[in-house]
Enzyme design. Structure first.
Site, short mmCIF file in Angstrom:
data_model
loop_
_atom_site.label_atom_id
_atom_site.label_comp_id
_atom_site.label_asym_id
_atom_site.label_seq_id
_atom_site.Cartn_x
_atom_site.Cartn_y
_atom_site.Cartn_z
N GLY A 30 0.85 -1.18 0.00
CA GLY A 30 0.00 0.00 0.00
C GLY A 30 0.88 1.23 0.00
N TYR A 31 0.28 2.36 -0.33
CA TYR A 31 1.03 3.60 -0.49
C TYR A 31 0.65 4.60 0.59
CZ TYR A 31 2.67 1.53 -4.69
OH TYR A 31 3.29 0.67 -5.56
#
Length: 155
Positions: A30-31
């Site tokens: 995820g970012y």
């Protein structure tokens, strides 16, 4: 400075299914920061976790810094700070003395298979495996950071 020189290609699903391949590694990522000029990613695999900082892509090149972190911290960072999670299985395949990383996406990106090759310089020559099709280097919709917010199943 850490540098990544990478090219991306789509993979023919039928040829991929017929290919003898090693066991893959499961990835969740995820970012924390996700924009065109920079990303900060948390990745958890079957064996480790890491935090990666990437700069803007120019040609095939961008700055990249990757740091191993405790898996428990990575899980917590994904839960507390990251946007939508990408799930994929990565296969590492040697072809003509080059390492190809093939990502078979699942979840909202199921059906997408992307092969990447990292190079030492942008002009480095290499042969394409028969299961590789169209080059998508530089096409932003294929960036993992974009797949997290604009998944393949919604194209």
């Amino acid at each position: 400075m850490g540098i990544e020189i990478e090219r991306k290609f789509l993979v023919d699903a039928i040829q991929w299914q017929q290919l003898s391949k090693p066991v893959g590694s499961n990835f969740k990522q995820g970012y924390i920061v996700n924009d065109a000029a920079k990303t900060i990613r948390v990745r958890i695999t079957d064996q480790y976790a890491c935090l990666t900082f990437k700069g803007e892509t120019l040609g095939f090149t961008r700055s990249e810094y990757e740091y191993t972190i405790p898996v428990e911290d990575g899980i917590e960072m994904l839960e507390k700070f990251a946007g939508p999670i990408i799930q994929k299985t990565r296969y590492c395949i040697n072809f003509e003395s080059k390492l190809w990383e093939v990502d078979v996406f699942s979840g909202d990106n199921e059906g997408l298979i992307v092969a990447e090759i990292e190079l030492k310089q942008e002009t480095e020559q290499f042969k394409l495996p028969p299961w590789v099709t169209q080059e998508v280097t530089g096409q932003e919709k294929y960036y993992n950071s974009n797949l997290s917010t604009h998944p393949f199943k919604k194209w």
